[in-house]
Design a protein around this motif. Structure first.
Motif, PDB file in Angstrom:
ATOM      1  N   ASN A 259       0.859  -1.189   0.000  1.00 15.75           N
ATOM      2  CA  ASN A 259       0.000   0.000   0.000  1.00 15.75           C
ATOM      3  C   ASN A 259       0.895   1.238   0.000  1.00 15.75           C
ATOM      4  O   ASN A 259       0.794   2.109   0.856  1.00 15.75           O
ATOM      5  N   LEU A 274       5.580  -7.764   8.590  1.00 14.64           N
ATOM      6  CA  LEU A 274       4.995  -9.082   8.793  1.00 14.64           C
ATOM      7  C   LEU A 274       5.867 -10.089   8.058  1.00 14.64           C
ATOM      8  O   LEU A 274       6.121  -9.962   6.857  1.00 14.64           O
ATOM      9  N   TYR A 276       6.324 -13.405   6.304  1.00 10.64           N
ATOM     10  CA  TYR A 276       5.513 -14.455   5.669  1.00 10.64           C
ATOM     11  C   TYR A 276       6.377 -15.150   4.626  1.00 10.64           C
ATOM     12  O   TYR A 276       6.792 -14.543   3.634  1.00 10.64           O
ATOM     13  N   ASP A 283       2.902  -3.316   5.801  1.00 11.64           N
ATOM     14  CA  ASP A 283       1.548  -2.820   5.539  1.00 11.64           C
ATOM     15  C   ASP A 283       0.722  -2.898   6.820  1.00 11.64           C
ATOM     16  O   ASP A 283       0.199  -3.956   7.170  1.00 11.64           O
ATOM     17  N   ASN A 284       0.630  -1.785   7.536  1.00 12.10           N
ATOM     18  CA  ASN A 284      -0.138  -1.787   8.790  1.00 12.10           C
ATOM     19  C   ASN A 284      -1.642  -1.802   8.553  1.00 12.10           C
ATOM     20  O   ASN A 284      -2.417  -1.926   9.503  1.00 12.10           O
ATOM     21  N   ARG A 285      -2.078  -1.700   7.286  1.00 19.40           N
ATOM     22  CA  ARG A 285      -3.518  -1.718   6.984  1.00 19.40           C
ATOM     23  C   ARG A 285      -3.997  -3.076   6.486  1.00 19.40           C
ATOM     24  O   ARG A 285      -5.189  -3.245   6.191  1.00 19.40           O
ATOM     25  N   ASN A 286      -3.084  -4.039   6.372  1.00 18.03           N
ATOM     26  CA  ASN A 286      -3.434  -5.391   5.905  1.00 18.03           C
ATOM     27  C   ASN A 286      -4.257  -5.331   4.615  1.00 18.03           C
ATOM     28  O   ASN A 286      -5.321  -5.941   4.504  1.00 18.03           O
ATOM     29  N   THR A 287      -3.750  -4.592   3.653  1.00 17.53           N
ATOM     30  CA  THR A 287      -4.500  -4.368   2.409  1.00 17.53           C
ATOM     31  C   THR A 287      -4.738  -5.663   1.640  1.00 17.53           C
ATOM     32  O   THR A 287      -5.832  -5.888   1.115  1.00 17.53           O
ATOM     33  N   LYS A 289      -4.068 -10.096   1.468  1.00 17.73           N
ATOM     34  CA  LYS A 289      -3.670 -11.310   2.168  1.00 17.73           C
ATOM     35  C   LYS A 289      -2.241 -11.676   1.771  1.00 17.73           C
ATOM     36  O   LYS A 289      -1.898 -11.643   0.582  1.00 17.73           O
ATOM     37  N   PRO A 290      -1.394 -12.039   2.727  1.00 23.97           N
ATOM     38  CA  PRO A 290       0.012 -12.347   2.399  1.00 23.97           C
ATOM     39  C   PRO A 290       0.171 -13.445   1.364  1.00 23.97           C
ATOM     40  O   PRO A 290       1.103 -13.397   0.542  1.00 23.97           O
ATOM     41  N   ARG A 384      -9.673  -9.178  -0.163  1.00 22.49           N
ATOM     42  CA  ARG A 384      -8.257  -8.938   0.118  1.00 22.49           C
ATOM     43  C   ARG A 384      -7.330  -9.893  -0.644  1.00 22.49           C
ATOM     44  O   ARG A 384      -6.210 -10.126  -0.250  1.00 22.49           O
TER      45      ARG A 384
END
Length: 772
Positions: A259, A274, A276, A283-287, A289-290, A384
């Protein structure tokens, strides 16, 4: 013959006047440059290989280029000379003189020595290492041309090729792939091939981690002193190549910013990522899915950099359709001490929601005028995972201002929803596609209501579930294992309908309940994106089935029909092929051709394809000399004063040829010929309950195919603004298949001066985009 003398004399007089008008504004001492003439080895009777092509290439390399001409007339210069000497900086006069028109190219602008050097350099690059070029000018009247005489000598060939000795990792890779070399013993010396060979070696090294290597670090030493017009080639790595370019690099870390924006740049880089798999996701908004990035990024930590993974990753992220901007950054940690790269991927998403609105106006040849409005809501990244939901509603209104049913109003309403997943969704199986293109699973549902006033209403429901994927840049597949169409009509005034059925045979097929459950598959090949090709091709083939599988499980009713939920089940198989070829005669003229054929076979409950699956002929993208859906089937002629002229068939054959040429700027012209027709597999004998409801001559017979083709011709203008094309085509028939045998060619009846002929035969087609 005497009748032709006056037109020929008049044409010659026009050419003489046009020729004089191109030089009338020249000042004393000025000469109009008419172009270059190339003489190759004039003192030798032996021609060089591809002499015609070489001569044409040399002519194109000379500068300046003479004024543009069409059929020998310098039309742009004529337009320039028609304008007054002084025009305002802005206005139509300046536009005509300097934009549409073209100032005279003068002989004084020709630089003979410069052109000599350019032509000699080209010949040497093609292997004529002893070539010499001399140029001179010739003046005749107020015109002049340049003449270049080239003595090529014998063309050199390759005697031997030597690659670097296998003394290290880099030279080992070069040696390992030397069998793929573009340099071949016995081939002619060719500078372009040498450049491509350096690029080939660079690609091999890039696939093995040499991120900073460049083709410029390679040298191809050519020894032409060995005699017999032969050369030895020695491929080597330059000693001046930097250390960073001659060692492989591995991926240390992969940092993804899903993002990203310049405004948030400093904030994002301070976040705790994060973790993964091999990715650090900021991305602190989790825009997203990893796990989405498993399908987008092909690099892994610790592995060597390679260009294939680089290109495939970028292509996938771009083709996903979820990002406005995609950028991949490879940063060396310290090129002097280690060989590691950090990969930073910056992704800027498109807006989650967007709304589009469109309005269309219609003016049909059957007397209908009206308009349609459409509203589409697009929601991206719905779950997502870069999914996309498109929901659209549209409504239209038409009224007939002429014809049998003047004053008839028609309404339509359509609602559609389409959900696209950027992956294959297959029960009990997870296929993985590893090329550059994103596979997609698409599910759609739509409803349409068509209200023909007091006559009838049609309710149509359609649902599909399927897959779309690209095998490579050229090949695309689409497969819908489930496709369901349900058409339910509601009839109105029976007296009016009876009269319409009598006037329009085949119309009753539109008002039959139709339940189609089947599958469809299509394959598309195109190389039109390769602009450097002189010939490009487009092909699309499709097959569609209906009721094949379901027909095995449903029983027959009392009259022998297979039904589902009380509705007869339609059973058929349909094939269609569309082949197109585009040949560039030169940079301003293209010859386009299309062959389109289709065949449908109905069985079980059906004697012909369901109306919504039939083929149609005529219209702006078809056989343009006939009104849309008004041609055929076979030799049957529909009453064109009827607003329900929709004539469909089970078989179609169409051929189109079109010569496209540039006129000025975005304005283009076209000359075309279209031929074709549709047929029913079995002749329509009509229904016993409806008098005269048959369509004589509608059946297909292979022996009569050519004799029943319609032919039309015409010309068109197009405004090609790159992002869209507006097209106006005027066409008229020269062969009408519904006329008696021996009278079908109607070329002698063409009479543009007759208002009656124009009304009955001349068709204007307005369209968006090219017809094919």
């Amino acid at each position: 013959m005497k009748q032709l003398i006056k037109p020929i004399v008049f044409l010659l007089a026009c050419l003489v006047v046009a020729s004089c008008s191109t030089t009338r504004r020249l000042k004393p001492g000025q000469y109009l440059y008419t172009g270059a003439e190339i003489n190759i080895n004039p003192d030798s009777s032996k021609r060089i290989d591809d002499q015609k092509e070489v001569k044409k290439t040399l002519e194109n390399k000379t500068r300046p280029r003479p004024n543009k001409s069409l059929l020998g007339i310098k039309y742009k210069l004529l337009i320039h000379n028609l304008a007054p000497d002084t025009v305002k900086p802005k206005g139509i006069g300046n536009w005509l003189k300097n934009k549409i028109g073209e100032a005279p190219v003068l002989l004084s602008e020709v630089k003979i020595k410069y052109n000599n050097d350019v032509l000699k350099s080209y010949l040497i690059s093609q292997g004529y290492l002893q070539a010499e070029v001399t140029g001179d000018t010739v003046i005749k009247g107020k015109k002049g041309k340049a003449i270049y005489t080239t003595n090529t000598g014998i063309r050199y060939k390759i005697n031997s090729i030597t690659f670097p000795k296998d003394t290290g990792v880099l030279t080992h890779i070069i040696d390992q792939n030397k069998n793929n070399t573009l340099l071949k013993v016995g081939n002619f010396y060719d500078l372009d091939t040498y450049k491509n060979e350096r690029i080939r070696i660079d690609n091999d090294l890039k696939e093995n981690g040499y991120f900073y290597f460049s083709p410029d670090y390679l040298i191809l030493q050519v020894d032409s002193t060995i005699g017999k017009n032969l050369v030895n080639i020695n491929v080597n790595v330059k000693r001046s190549a930097p250390d960073a370019g001659i060692k492989p690099y591995t991926i240390k870390s992969i940092n993804i910013y899903p993002n990203y924006s310049l405004r948030r740049d400093s904030l994002l880089k301070t976040l705790t990522p994060l973790q993964y798999n091999d990715f650090n996701i900021y991305d602190n908004r989790n825009t997203f899915k990893p796990k989405l990035f498993d399908r987008l990024v092909f690099f892994k930590k610790g592995e060597n950099y390679n260009r294939k993974d680089h290109n495939q990753s970028l292509n996938r992220m771009v083709n996903l359709g979820a990002f406005r901007d995609v950028r991949a950054e490879f940063l060396s940690i310290d090129s002097f001490k280690n060989n590691q790269l950090n990969l930073n991927i910056f992704l800027t998403p498109l807006k989650k929601n967007s709304l589009t609105f469109s309005v269309n106006g219609t003016n049909k040849t059957n007397g209908f005028v009206g308009s349609e409005v459409k509203l589409t809501q697009t929601t991206r990244n719905l779950f997502r995972g870069a999914e996309q939901l498109d929901v659209s509603v549209s409504g239209g209104f038409e009224t007939q201002i002429s014809g049998l049913a003047k004053g008839l109003n028609s309404y339509s309403f359509t609602a559609e929803g389409k959900l696209t997943f950027p992956q294959f969704i297959v029960p009990f199986y997870k296929p993985r596609v590893t090329n550059s293109f994103i596979p997609r699973t698409v599910t759609s549902l739509s409803y349409q209501l068509l209200n023909r006033g007091s006559l009838y209403k049609l309710n149509s429901f359609k649902g599909e579930f399927g897959y779309n994927w690209k095998e490579n840049l050229y090949k695309e597949h689409s497969f819908n294992p489930i496709s369901i169409t349900l058409v339910k009509p509601t009839e109105g005034d029976s007296l009016k309908l009876d009269s319409l059925f009598k006037a329009t045979p085949g119309l009753e097929n539109t008002l039959e309940e139709q339940f189609i459950i089947g599958s469809n598959y299509s394959f598309t090949f195109t190389n039109q994106m390769e602009n450097q090709r002189r010939n490009t091709t487009y092909f699309r083939g499709s097959v569609e089935t209906g009721g094949n599988l379901w027909g095995l499980f449903v029983s027959k009713n009392g009259i022998g029909e297979r039904t589902l939920f009380g509705i007869p089940l339609t059973q058929f198989i349909k094939f269609e092929a569309d082949l197109r070829n585009y040949h560039k005669i030169n940079r301003n003229i293209t010859w386009a051709n299309r062959f389109n054929a289709g065949y449908g076979y109905a069985y079980g409950n059906s004697t012909s394809l369901p109306f919504v699956k039939q083929f149609f002929a005529g219209g702006s993208n078809d056989i343009r000399a006939f009104r849309a859906r008004s041609l055929g089937p076979g030799t049957y002629q529909v009453d064109l004063t009827n607003q329900f002229a929709d004539q469909g068939g089970d078989i179609k054959l169409m051929l189109n040829t079109e010569l496209r040429f540039k006129i000025a700027g975005p304005l283009q012209g076209a000359l075309f010929v279209d031929a074709g027709n549709i047929w029913l597999r079995k002749e329509d004998l009509g229904k016993p309950t409806i008098p005269n409801s048959g369509r004589p001559g509608s059946g297909f017979k292979l022996s009569n195919t050519l004799n029943e083709l319609a032919v039309g011709t015409g010309a068109g203008l197009r405004i090609d603004a790159q992002i869209f094309v507006i097209r106006l085509d005027g066409a008229f028939p020269i062969r009408k298949p519904y006329l008696p045998n021996g009278q079908r060619w109607v070329l002698n009846d063409v009479d543009f001066g007759s208002k009656t002929w124009r009304k009955e035969n001349f068709i204007l087609n307005i369209g968006i985009g090219y017809p094919f």
